[in-house]
Design an enzyme around this catalytic site. Sequence first.
Site, PDB file in Angstrom:
ATOM      1  N   ASN A   1       4.575  10.056  -0.491  1.00 55.67           N
ATOM      2  CA  ASN A   1       5.594   9.008  -0.362  1.00 55.67           C
ATOM      3  C   ASN A   1       6.354   8.791  -1.666  1.00 55.67           C
ATOM      4  O   ASN A   1       7.585   8.624  -1.672  1.00 55.67           O
ATOM      5  CB  ASN A   1       4.945   7.694   0.075  1.00 55.67           C
ATOM      6  CG  ASN A   1       4.493   7.719   1.522  1.00 55.67           C
ATOM      7  OD1 ASN A   1       5.005   8.488   2.335  1.00 55.67           O
ATOM      8  ND2 ASN A   1       3.531   6.877   1.857  1.00 55.67           N
TER       9      ASN A   1
ATOM     10  N   LYS B   1      -6.375   8.964   1.001  1.00 59.23           N
ATOM     11  CA  LYS B   1      -5.009   8.690   1.477  1.00 59.23           C
ATOM     12  C   LYS B   1      -4.059   8.349   0.332  1.00 59.23           C
ATOM     13  O   LYS B   1      -2.907   8.790   0.324  1.00 59.23           O
ATOM     14  CB  LYS B   1      -5.027   7.571   2.514  1.00 59.23           C
ATOM     15  CG  LYS B   1      -5.632   7.985   3.853  1.00 59.23           C
ATOM     16  CD  LYS B   1      -5.782   6.810   4.800  1.00 59.23           C
ATOM     17  CE  LYS B   1      -4.457   6.294   5.296  1.00 59.23           C
ATOM     18  NZ  LYS B   1      -4.628   5.235   6.329  1.00 59.23           N
TER      19      LYS B   1
ATOM     20  N   ASP C   1       0.854  -1.185   0.000  1.00 56.32           N
ATOM     21  CA  ASP C   1       0.000   0.000   0.000  1.00 56.32           C
ATOM     22  C   ASP C   1       0.892   1.239   0.000  1.00 56.32           C
ATOM     23  O   ASP C   1       1.629   1.482   0.964  1.00 56.32           O
ATOM     24  CB  ASP C   1      -0.890  -0.018   1.248  1.00 56.32           C
ATOM     25  CG  ASP C   1      -1.838   1.179   1.330  1.00 56.32           C
ATOM     26  OD1 ASP C   1      -1.709   2.117   0.520  1.00 56.32           O
ATOM     27  OD2 ASP C   1      -2.702   1.175   2.226  1.00 56.32           O
TER      28      ASP C   1
ATOM     29  N   LYS D   1      12.474  11.838  -5.388  1.00 54.41           N
ATOM     30  CA  LYS D   1      13.522  12.795  -5.022  1.00 54.41           C
ATOM     31  C   LYS D   1      14.790  12.060  -4.589  1.00 54.41           C
ATOM     32  O   LYS D   1      15.908  12.399  -4.990  1.00 54.41           O
ATOM     33  CB  LYS D   1      13.017  13.709  -3.904  1.00 54.41           C
ATOM     34  CG  LYS D   1      14.015  14.750  -3.414  1.00 54.41           C
ATOM     35  CD  LYS D   1      13.325  15.693  -2.437  1.00 54.41           C
ATOM     36  CE  LYS D   1      14.320  16.691  -1.838  1.00 54.41           C
ATOM     37  NZ  LYS D   1      15.186  16.063  -0.819  1.00 54.41           N
TER      38      LYS D   1
ATOM     39  N   LYS E   1      -7.331  13.958  -6.291  1.00 58.23           N
ATOM     40  CA  LYS E   1      -6.584  14.191  -7.522  1.00 58.23           C
ATOM     41  C   LYS E   1      -6.125  15.643  -7.639  1.00 58.23           C
ATOM     42  O   LYS E   1      -5.026  15.930  -8.132  1.00 58.23           O
ATOM     43  CB  LYS E   1      -7.439  13.804  -8.728  1.00 58.23           C
ATOM     44  CG  LYS E   1      -7.705  12.307  -8.838  1.00 58.23           C
ATOM     45  CD  LYS E   1      -6.407  11.522  -9.008  1.00 58.23           C
ATOM     46  CE  LYS E   1      -6.648  10.054  -9.274  1.00 58.23           C
ATOM     47  NZ  LYS E   1      -5.389   9.286  -9.459  1.00 58.23           N
TER      48      LYS E   1
ATOM     49  N   TYR F   1     -12.696  11.619  -4.371  1.00 59.83           N
ATOM     50  CA  TYR F   1     -11.861  11.300  -5.527  1.00 59.83           C
ATOM     51  C   TYR F   1     -11.364  12.573  -6.207  1.00 59.83           C
ATOM     52  O   TYR F   1     -10.173  12.731  -6.476  1.00 59.83           O
ATOM     53  CB  TYR F   1     -12.660  10.459  -6.520  1.00 59.83           C
ATOM     54  CG  TYR F   1     -11.873  10.017  -7.730  1.00 59.83           C
ATOM     55  CD1 TYR F   1     -10.828   9.104  -7.613  1.00 59.83           C
ATOM     56  CD2 TYR F   1     -12.187  10.493  -9.004  1.00 59.83           C
ATOM     57  CE1 TYR F   1     -10.103   8.685  -8.726  1.00 59.83           C
ATOM     58  CE2 TYR F   1     -11.475  10.075 -10.123  1.00 59.83           C
ATOM     59  CZ  TYR F   1     -10.438   9.179  -9.978  1.00 59.83           C
ATOM     60  OH  TYR F   1      -9.729   8.772 -11.084  1.00 59.83           O
TER      61      TYR F   1
ATOM     62  N   SER G   1      -4.898   4.087  -7.298  1.00 63.60           N
ATOM     63  CA  SER G   1      -6.055   4.810  -6.778  1.00 63.60           C
ATOM     64  C   SER G   1      -7.316   4.101  -7.239  1.00 63.60           C
ATOM     65  O   SER G   1      -7.371   3.634  -8.385  1.00 63.60           O
ATOM     66  CB  SER G   1      -6.099   6.257  -7.286  1.00 63.60           C
ATOM     67  OG  SER G   1      -7.295   6.902  -6.864  1.00 63.60           O
TER      68      SER G   1
END
Length: 329
Positions: free
Chosen positions: A101, A93, A58, A107, A151, A147, A77
């Site tokens: 994350n 989430k 997840d 990065k 986004k 939703y 998603s």
Amino acid sequence: MKKRVLITGAAGFLGSHLCDRFIKEGFHVIGMDNLITGDLKNIEHLFPLEQFEFFHHDVSKYVHVAGNLDYILHFASPASPIDYLKIPIQTLKVGSLGTHNLLGLAKNKKARLLIASTSEVYGDPLVHPQAEDYYGNVNTIGPRGVYDEAKRFQESITMAYHRFHGLETRIVRIFNTYGPRMRLNDGRVIPAFMGQALRGEDLTVFGDGSQTRSFCYVDDQVEGIFRLLMSDYPMPVNIGNPNEISISDFAQEIIKLTGTDQKVIYKDLPQDDPMKRKPDISLAKEILNWEPQVSREEGMRRTFEYFKTLSLEELDKREHKDFTQHNRR
């Protein structure tokens, strides 16, 4: 060495097709999915390949991938109303924590990140067709907001990382996409209509059927995504098919395609269901030299052939029956 790409949502409809494309292009593909809405059947043909590996994870939790990464595609998603109405918190989430994350991972790895945004950022649009410079008309507290706002936040934090950290990012705004590996019971109009036709049921249209959608075949969508990832353009780009049709007319096309004699029945329109949906793809044409190649007639034929191969058990599924025919995406 092969370039390495991480694809989240890899066991989903669009994610699995992206895995296929990147394998074909010679990449080492790392698929990641928590399987809440994905299905391992979509990628089981890739398991024997040395250049494919899969992680059941997840992305809303800390994401670790060993070794170098060249690209990350964030497609994890829920994407259909039936899913994000059932799991609204997880939807928020994965769009917020999950994106954060993966931005951190990109990065750290100095990887280029492409996020899957959606035409839903335009809400129930007051501008038609929808171009990338339109800011949208979205109900933040409506049932669809979990939703839509996930986004929109995803786009905002991605651009913040691009501007503040200099991270290489790409944003694709995906319009209605269809093709093999869609779930018959996922609530979107094409599998809903085809499932009803195959079961001998009447086709359900919500509202008066005058609302419009524009359907893009999955191969065209994947090509647009691939070109955007490899481009040097960091701002959002619409990828979709501008060939618009009303839901009522589309229902008649499905009846003709399937050779059935079902009637069309009408029910109340769900809250915040967009009345118009058509992408302006001028930008994609200009910077990606991209436009759809597969006609709706041909794409629907291929998709129907896929659905006809499904088992009677899959056709007879009735889970989430209150939402299965919503003409929302």
